[in-house]
Design an enzyme around this catalytic site. Structure first.
Site, PDB file in Angstrom:
ATOM      1  N   THR A  75       0.841  -1.181   0.000  1.00 41.04           N
ATOM      2  CA  THR A  75       0.000   0.000   0.000  1.00 41.04           C
ATOM      3  C   THR A  75       0.887   1.245   0.000  1.00 41.04           C
ATOM      4  OG1 THR A  75      -1.957   1.031   0.993  1.00 41.04           O
ATOM      5  CG2 THR A  75      -0.254   0.275   2.504  1.00 41.04           C
ATOM      6  N   CYS A 173      -2.973  -3.212  -2.415  1.00 41.05           N
ATOM      7  CA  CYS A 173      -3.417  -4.280  -1.525  1.00 41.05           C
ATOM      8  C   CYS A 173      -3.500  -5.620  -2.243  1.00 41.05           C
ATOM      9  CB  CYS A 173      -4.756  -3.933  -0.879  1.00 41.05           C
ATOM     10  SG  CYS A 173      -4.712  -2.382   0.048  1.00 41.05           S
TER      11      CYS A 173
END
Length: 219
Positions: A75, A173
């Site tokens: 992320t 993600c």
């Protein structure tokens, strides 16, 4: 529980610095020297990769990545995003999934405060906006945690008004076919961190002491 603003615009926090603060505080919460502590901050722009990150999910342009000891995948953290690190003792028996659901619920409630409907996606952590005519399902808040000696660390990242182009060089993600979003994008106006921060604090203060799963699931 205490809330600490570790650094906000223009005093963005280096990731390695914040990670060391987390480790130091985690040890003190474990030993009972300090109370449960929630750090809220804005990072200097950085990509971080959790333990499950696959090679193909990393930046395709050579951008550096910091590998960390949390769960989850890759992320971004940076300006315009509230990053929160709750260093909190979890009740026994440890329910990691239940704890994640609580963090998701906090972000769902923050979205609701601004008139944005958010929820969960089965099988995926984080807080999501359902697919609509503006795009596919998209994540507005990410979660990656680690629990050691019954105390959690790392935490969540909630997008207020960041530059969303960070999601173009990675698979955010590790989820293919989904996007990233922010309160500013969803509302069509600038929503700065300072406007959102009191809502994050309020709902964390309401939710963390209860540690009971709740909330809506997007289908």
């Amino acid at each position: 529980m205490r809330f600490v603003h570790l650094g906000l615009d223009p005093d963005f926090v280096d990731y390695e610095q914040a990670w060391q603060v987390q480790r130091d505080t985690h040890a003190k919460v474990v030993s009972g020297e300090e109370p449960d502590t929630v750090y809220l901050l804005e990072h200097r722009a950085v990509y971080t990769a959790g333990k499950r990150t696959e090679p193909q999910e990393r930046p395709n342009d050579g951008t550096p990545v910091i590998d960390v000891d949390r769960g989850g995948k890759i992320t971004w953290h940076g300006p315009g995003q509230i990053t929160g690190y709750p260093i909190v003792r979890l009740p026994a028996p440890i329910d990691v999934v239940g704890y994640v659901r609580h963090i998701e619920e906090m972000m769902i409630r923050v979205c609701a405060d601004f008139g944005v409907e958010a929820g969960r996606v089965e099988g995926e952590s984080g807080t999501w906006i359902a697919a609509d005519d503006r795009g596919p399902r998209r994540k507005i808040g990410a979660i990656g945690i680690r629990v050691s000696r019954q105390v959690a660390m790392h935490g969540f990242a909630f997008n207020c008004n960041p530059d969303l182009s960070w999601g173009e060089v990675i698979i955010p993600c590790g989820i293919v076919g989904a996007g990233v979003t922010s309160l500013s994008f969803e509302l069509g106006r600038d929503v700065p961190v300072t406007e959102v921060l009191p809502h994050v604090e309020k709902h964390l203060a309401d939710i963390l002491p209860t540690l009971r799963p709740n909330g809506r699931v997007l289908t």
